[in-house]
Every structure is written in structure tokens, then in C-alpha cells.
Design a protein around this motif. Structure first.
Motif, PDB file in Angstrom:
ATOM      1  N   THR A  87      -1.594  52.699  56.234  1.00 33.10           N
ATOM      2  CA  THR A  87      -0.334  53.381  55.891  1.00 33.10           C
ATOM      3  C   THR A  87       0.215  52.971  54.537  1.00 33.10           C
ATOM      4  N   ASP A  88      -0.300  51.851  54.012  1.00 34.21           N
ATOM      5  CA  ASP A  88       0.247  51.270  52.776  1.00 34.21           C
ATOM      6  C   ASP A  88       1.722  50.923  52.941  1.00 34.21           C
ATOM      7  N   LYS A  89       2.064  50.497  54.175  1.00 35.30           N
ATOM      8  CA  LYS A  89       3.428  50.078  54.485  1.00 35.30           C
ATOM      9  C   LYS A  89       3.381  48.694  55.132  1.00 35.30           C
ATOM     10  N   PRO A  90       4.285  47.806  54.763  1.00 38.12           N
ATOM     11  CA  PRO A  90       4.292  46.476  55.373  1.00 38.12           C
ATOM     12  C   PRO A  90       4.856  46.503  56.795  1.00 38.12           C
ATOM     13  N   VAL A  91       4.260  45.707  57.675  1.00 40.84           N
ATOM     14  CA  VAL A  91       4.856  45.481  58.997  1.00 40.84           C
ATOM     15  C   VAL A  91       5.830  44.323  58.840  1.00 40.84           C
ATOM     16  N   ILE A  92       7.102  44.594  58.994  1.00 36.54           N
ATOM     17  CA  ILE A  92       8.089  43.551  58.722  1.00 36.54           C
ATOM     18  C   ILE A  92       8.568  42.848  59.991  1.00 36.54           C
ATOM     19  N   GLY A  93       7.920  43.171  61.120  1.00 35.21           N
ATOM     20  CA  GLY A  93       8.266  42.430  62.319  1.00 35.21           C
ATOM     21  C   GLY A  93       7.702  43.029  63.588  1.00 35.21           C
ATOM     22  N   VAL A  94       7.509  42.152  64.571  1.00 37.11           N
ATOM     23  CA  VAL A  94       7.121  42.551  65.924  1.00 37.11           C
ATOM     24  C   VAL A  94       8.192  41.992  66.848  1.00 37.11           C
ATOM     25  N   VAL A  95       8.963  42.888  67.450  1.00 35.10           N
ATOM     26  CA  VAL A  95      10.107  42.488  68.261  1.00 35.10           C
ATOM     27  C   VAL A  95       9.684  42.394  69.725  1.00 35.10           C
ATOM     28  N   PRO A  96       9.960  41.256  70.381  1.00 28.55           N
ATOM     29  CA  PRO A  96       9.576  41.126  71.798  1.00 28.55           C
ATOM     30  C   PRO A  96      10.324  42.099  72.698  1.00 28.55           C
ATOM     31  N   TYR A  97       9.773  42.321  73.865  1.00 28.09           N
ATOM     32  CA  TYR A  97      10.456  43.117  74.889  1.00 28.09           C
ATOM     33  C   TYR A  97      11.736  42.382  75.267  1.00 28.09           C
ATOM     34  N   ALA A  98      12.857  43.061  75.183  1.00 31.88           N
ATOM     35  CA  ALA A  98      14.151  42.407  75.392  1.00 31.88           C
ATOM     36  C   ALA A  98      14.572  42.457  76.849  1.00 31.88           C
ATOM     37  N   HIS A  99      14.911  41.305  77.396  1.00 30.71           N
ATOM     38  CA  HIS A  99      15.493  41.227  78.738  1.00 30.71           C
ATOM     39  C   HIS A  99      16.978  40.900  78.570  1.00 30.71           C
ATOM     40  N   LEU A 100      17.707  41.886  78.048  1.00 29.77           N
ATOM     41  CA  LEU A 100      19.122  41.713  77.765  1.00 29.77           C
ATOM     42  C   LEU A 100      19.916  42.799  78.473  1.00 29.77           C
ATOM     43  N   ASP A 101      21.182  42.534  78.721  1.00 29.88           N
ATOM     44  CA  ASP A 101      22.045  43.465  79.431  1.00 29.88           C
ATOM     45  C   ASP A 101      22.989  44.130  78.432  1.00 29.88           C
ATOM     46  N   ILE A 102      22.492  45.190  77.808  1.00 37.68           N
ATOM     47  CA  ILE A 102      23.265  45.917  76.800  1.00 37.68           C
ATOM     48  C   ILE A 102      23.255  47.384  77.182  1.00 37.68           C
ATOM     49  N   ASP A 103      24.434  48.034  77.077  1.00 34.41           N
ATOM     50  CA  ASP A 103      24.530  49.450  77.433  1.00 34.41           C
ATOM     51  C   ASP A 103      23.480  50.246  76.676  1.00 34.41           C
ATOM     52  N   ASP A 104      22.687  51.029  77.423  1.00 32.49           N
ATOM     53  CA  ASP A 104      21.622  51.787  76.796  1.00 32.49           C
ATOM     54  C   ASP A 104      21.937  53.271  76.822  1.00 32.49           C
ATOM     55  N   GLU A 105      20.997  54.074  76.353  1.00 30.48           N
ATOM     56  CA  GLU A 105      21.268  55.468  76.030  1.00 30.48           C
ATOM     57  C   GLU A 105      20.908  56.442  77.137  1.00 30.48           C
ATOM     58  N   LYS A 162      29.652  40.580  76.894  1.00 29.78           N
ATOM     59  CA  LYS A 162      29.019  41.446  75.900  1.00 29.78           C
ATOM     60  C   LYS A 162      28.757  40.701  74.604  1.00 29.78           C
ATOM     61  N   GLU A 163      29.714  39.890  74.178  1.00 28.31           N
ATOM     62  CA  GLU A 163      29.528  39.135  72.940  1.00 28.31           C
ATOM     63  C   GLU A 163      28.313  38.216  73.042  1.00 28.31           C
ATOM     64  N   GLU A 164      28.142  37.596  74.172  1.00 30.23           N
ATOM     65  CA  GLU A 164      26.983  36.719  74.372  1.00 30.23           C
ATOM     66  C   GLU A 164      25.683  37.510  74.306  1.00 30.23           C
ATOM     67  N   GLN A 165      25.665  38.702  74.888  1.00 27.55           N
ATOM     68  CA  GLN A 165      24.459  39.530  74.864  1.00 27.55           C
ATOM     69  C   GLN A 165      24.126  39.991  73.445  1.00 27.55           C
ATOM     70  N   TYR A 166      25.143  40.361  72.675  1.00 27.96           N
ATOM     71  CA  TYR A 166      24.897  40.785  71.297  1.00 27.96           C
ATOM     72  C   TYR A 166      24.370  39.626  70.457  1.00 27.96           C
ATOM     73  N   ASP A 167      24.894  38.426  70.695  1.00 34.67           N
ATOM     74  CA  ASP A 167      24.401  37.261  69.948  1.00 34.67           C
ATOM     75  C   ASP A 167      22.955  36.945  70.315  1.00 34.67           C
ATOM     76  N   LYS A 168      22.622  37.066  71.589  1.00 30.72           N
ATOM     77  CA  LYS A 168      21.233  36.842  72.008  1.00 30.72           C
ATOM     78  C   LYS A 168      20.303  37.872  71.388  1.00 30.72           C
ATOM     79  N   LEU A 169      20.753  39.136  71.361  1.00 32.04           N
ATOM     80  CA  LEU A 169      19.958  40.185  70.734  1.00 32.04           C
ATOM     81  C   LEU A 169      19.732  39.880  69.254  1.00 32.04           C
ATOM     82  N   ALA A 170      20.793  39.498  68.564  1.00 30.85           N
ATOM     83  CA  ALA A 170      20.675  39.196  67.135  1.00 30.85           C
ATOM     84  C   ALA A 170      19.726  38.020  66.888  1.00 30.85           C
TER      85      ALA A 170
END
Length: 503
Positions: A217-235, A474-482
């Protein structure tokens, strides 16, 4: 000075764009920047009412929370709320402007561009960084003309793009490669990095594939994010929490009816977090066996979903269980369904009249005027199993098209303050309860006595109920996500991408 921008696009829906956008909002906030989310067009039945009475997508509310700011309708100037397989109610700059078929909406898209540009420019003047979320995939080649939400939006905002693929579903290399190669050369140039999301396993085994992907692709892979086990409102309906499950371990079994047009299922997130409680989303009569409490939630199509309740056999099962003593709560459209009759003289939901479930002595008339407001209040003096809720404060918001009248024998459920207006809301009769208020179950002040009453009815001690602060949680979950995303992505490179000029 206008904000710096970065955009998260995905190879498909549910690739993790919303959560990664929230993560970047949180990371930039932690690093001292004033940051806001933006999504030009969102399609979802989960929505929220801002302090000024405007309606926006719930995903951008979640992202605003992650950024530590109040939700603002400028973050989501267009919201489409599906009413059928081929049509949606269009919310423009927070206000409903009517229903449109997909073809009608497509023909109006050019006229919407100025509203999007104005909302974005206004927001960009107030913040240091705007994190923009795309929708679906930028490589939908039948939809690329006059695009307003993916590469079209990136060009409007002069934004670099990070392209995200979901490895958990399989085919991530083909998805990322194919998406890049289906784009025009200038669109490919705008992609500044690839992200692989929802990874489980050994990163070293994945690494040869990453090298090949970068070469192809000539594009850098800038990260591989693990599967998140977090409690955040989803879509919306892609949420895993809607999948029917069962649990015999929880002391209480609470059923939420999974209506075809179920909206605002975030109403039940706090309930799901209570100890001793299992929330099951049900769409068959059999799944109601053994439940202790039934909730009929909000819906974008009250009459259609009431007909579905009837033909599915759920109406008869709910009525029988209530007659046998099971409490039932209806929220918004669910509250309307619980009454005796629903009338639609203006054709808001297709016209005509229909009998309700008959659990509450109420009658609803649909109106073209939409009620959108935040409210605070207190529960009045309900009898039945929830008598201990009398006087408990409530806070939430209303989104509905219709007025409900209380008939003889009805008792209001709560008293509300809407701005400077004092009104009553909802209805109580026996062990049937109804309210228009979304978010009524979000606070421990309501949840604790409710759960205690249900447990006491079964003869179970409620001494071990976990009561928590939902805001702090919620604040704790957002910090864990970050923390998780920060460690997975090359943040130094992302900051370098932010500084470049992509006009």
C-alpha cells in the motif's frame, strides 16, 4: 486560529471508528489540548438532546465525554434516524426536517454541504484539535460522488486520514489494501497511516503481514490496537449487548424488549452494571420465562413495533406476566404502547388508530411537532413494588412525537421541570409504569431502591448491592481506553501528521 484536524476512516462499519475517535479525543485532552469530535453525518437510532434542546448522535456525545466537554450539535450536524429499510428521519443541525427516502436524501446532499461546512468551521474556531469520524467505508464506489462524510469531508476539513481495519472479523489485509486501491490517487495520498484494530494474539506472528501490507500500500502501519474489554457506550444495533443471552447466576433477570426499531438502548447501560442483575434483550415470548422485570424501550416507529409485539406473541406474554405480578416499565415509545389507544391523525407514523397493550389508562395522539428537551424532576408517589421511589430525583431528556393524556384512574409517574415549566410526566397504575424520560435509570438514586425492591420481592437480601458513581465510572473507562490506545499507536507520528499541511 482554526484547529488542527485528523480523521478516522474505516474499511467497513463496526471497524472501531467511534471508539478510536474517542480514544484520540481522550489522549489529546490528557496532553493538554482543547479537543472536540466531529462527524458530519451519522445514521443511528441512539440520540441525545443537548442543553439547548437540539438532537445529535449518541456516539458524538460519548466522544465529547471522552474529550471532557459538553455535547454540542455542531459535532454532528446531520443525523439520520432510520424509519424503514429505505427511509430515515433527517435531523439537520439538531432539528427534525422530515422523513426522506434514500433517493430523496441523495438528491438533497449538495444542499447540505454548507450546513456541514459552517458547523465544522465554527467548531474548529473553538478548539485546538478536531478528531473527525467517517462512516462506513470511503471505498463505496457507488456513493463517492458528492460524498460528505468520508473523503469528501476530509477534503472540506483539510484533514489527514488514518484508515482502520477490523482484524477480529478476518480479512483485514485485503480490506485495508482493497480500500486504499479503490480510492482516487489524491484520496490515497490523504491516507497517512493504517491501523489494525481488535487484535487478539501474538503480535510477532502478525508482523510479517504488517511488513507486506506497508510494501503493497506504501502506507505505514502506525499501530495494532488490542481487542478492548471496556464498558463504553457503543453504536446502535451493531452493539454486542443486544445479542440474546441467558444467565442463571444473577439474582435478578431483567428483560428489555428488543424492538425492531429499538432506540436509545444506552438507557440500560447503568442497569447492566448493577451487581445481582442480568439484563437480557429479548425478541421471543420464550425468552421472557423467569424474568423479574420487563422494560419496553424507546423506538423510532412506535406503531410498527406495537404491531410486531402483537404478531410475535410478545404482547400476550407481557400482558399475562403482568397479570401474574411482573412489573412492567415503558420508556418513551414503550410508554406510548402501554396505553389503551394510539392515534395518528396527521400521518406521522402512517396514520390511523391502534389499540395499545392496555397496561396503563392513557391515550396517545401523535403530532408532527417533535419534543426535544432536557429535564429534571422527582418521582411522585407510585404504589406497587416501587413505592420506595417516591421523592427520588431524576434527570434525563425527552425525544418524542406525540402527546399522552392520562385517563380516569391514572396517576402521574413524576413531576418535571422543563426549563422554567413545571409539568407532570408518565403514568403509574398497579405495577405498570411509564415515562417519556430517557436516562431515568442512569442514576444510583433511582437504581438502588428499584433493585432493592425487586430483590425483596424474591426474598433476597440486598445488602451487597454495588452502588457506583456513573460519571466517575465513565471517566475511568475513558482513561483505560486512552492508555490502551496510546500504548498501541505511534503517537509521535500522529502528532507529526497533525502538524503537516493537507490543504
Amino acid at each position: 486560529m482554526a484547529a488542527k484536524t485528523i480523521m478516522i476512516q474505516g474499511t467497513a462499519s463496526n471497524s472501531g471508528k467511534s471508539i478510536l475517535t474517542a480514544a484520540l479525543c481522550r489522549i489529546f485532552k490528557q496532553d493538554g489540548y482543547r479537543v472536540a469530535p466531529f462527524k458530519s453525518q451519522n445514521m443511528a437510532l441512539n440520540s441525545y438532546i443537548t442543553a439547548d434542546g437540539l438532537e445529535m448522535g449518541r456516539a458524538q456525545v460519548m466522544q465529547a465525554e471522552a474529550a471532557g466537554i459538553a455535547p454540542d450539535v455542531r459535532m454532528n450536524p446531520i443525523l439520520l434516524k432510520p424509519t424503514s429499510d429505505v427511509g430515515s428521519q433527517v435531523i439537520l443541525c439538531g432539528k427534525a426536517i422530515g422523513n426522506r427516502t434514500a433517493k430523496e436524501y441523495w438528491s438533497d446532499k449538495k444542499a447540505l454541504r454548507p450546513f456541514i461546512q459552517q458547523a465544522f468551521d465554527s467548531l474548529a474556531n473553538d478548539y485546538d484539535i478536531i478528531v473527525i469520524e467517517g462512516a462506513g467505508s470511503p471505498a463505496e464506489i457507488n456513493l463517492k460522488q458528492d460524498d460528505l462524510v468520508n473523503m469528501g469531508m476530509a477534503k472540506m476539513a483539510h484533514a489527514p486520514v488514518l484508515l482502520v481495519g477490523d482484524i477480529d472479523r478476518g480479512g483485514v489485509f485485503a480490506s485495508l489494501y482493497g480500500t486504499v486501491k479503490l480510492l482516487e490517487p489524491d484520496e490515497q495520498d490523504r491516507i497517512q497511516g493504517l491501523i489494525i484494530n481488535k487484535f487478539r494474539g501474538d503480535l510477532e506472528i502478525l508482523r510479517p503481514g504488517l511488513d507486506d501490507l506497508e510494501r503493497l500500500t506504501d502506507k505505514p502501519v502506525i499501530g495494532v490496537v488490542p481487542y478492548a474489554h471496556l464498558d463504553i457506550d457503543d453504536e446502535d444495533s451493531l452493539s454486542e449487548r443486544l445479542t440474546a443471552k441467558d444467565s442463571s447466576k444473577a439474582a435478578l433477570q431483567i428483560a428489555v424488549i428488543r424492538l425492531p426499531h429499538l432506540s436509545n438502548f444506552t438507557d440500560f447501560a447503568s442497569l447492566e452494571r448493577m451487581s445481582a442483575v442480568f439484563v437480557r434483550y429479548v425478541d421471543t415470548p420464550k425468552q421472557l420465562d423467569g424474568v423479574d422485570f420487563i422494560i419496553i424501550p424507546g423506538t423510532k416507529s412506535t406503531i410498527d413495533d406495537l404491531k410486531w409485539l402483537r404478531t410475535s406473541g410478545l404482547e400476550a406474554k407481557i400482558q399475562r406476566l403482568h397479570h401474574e405480578g411482573t412489573p412492567v416499565l415503558g420508556i418513551c415509545g414503550g410508554y406510548q404502547m402501554m396505553g389503551r389507544h394510539l392515534h395518528d391523525p396527521e400521518g406521522v407514523e402512517g396514520g390511523g388508530s391502534i389499540a395499545g397493550l392496555g397496561l396503563l389508562p392513557t391515550e396517545t395522539i401523535f403530532r408532527a411537532q417533535k419534543t426535544t428537551t432536557q429535564a429534571t424532576g422527582k418521582i411522585l408517589s407510585p404504589g406497587g413494588i416501587f413505592h420506595d421511589l417516591a421523592g427520588v430525583p431524576t434527570i434525563g431528556y425527552e425525544i418524542h412525537m406525540g402527546d399522552t393524556t392520562l385517563l380516569e384512574g391514572a396517576v402521574p409517574f413524576q413531576q418535571l421541570m422543563r426549563g422554567i415549566e413545571l409539568v407532570t410526566d408518565g403514568c403509574y397504575a398497579g405495577d405498570a409504569y411509564g415515562t417519556y424520560m430517557h436516562g431515568v435509570l442512569d442514576t444510583p438514586e433511582v437504581l438502588e431502591p428499584l433493585i432493592r425492591a425487586l430483590l425483596a420481592r424474591k426474598g433476597i437480601s440486598a445488602s451487597d448491592i454495588t452502588v457506583f458513581d456513573p460519571v466517575q465510572y465513565k471517566e475511568e473507562q475513558y482513561d483505560k481506553l486512552a492508555d490502551m490506545v496510546r500504548s498501541a499507536l505511534d503517537m509521535e507520528r500522529i502528532y507529526q501528521i497533525l502538524e503537516a499541511d493537507y490543504a
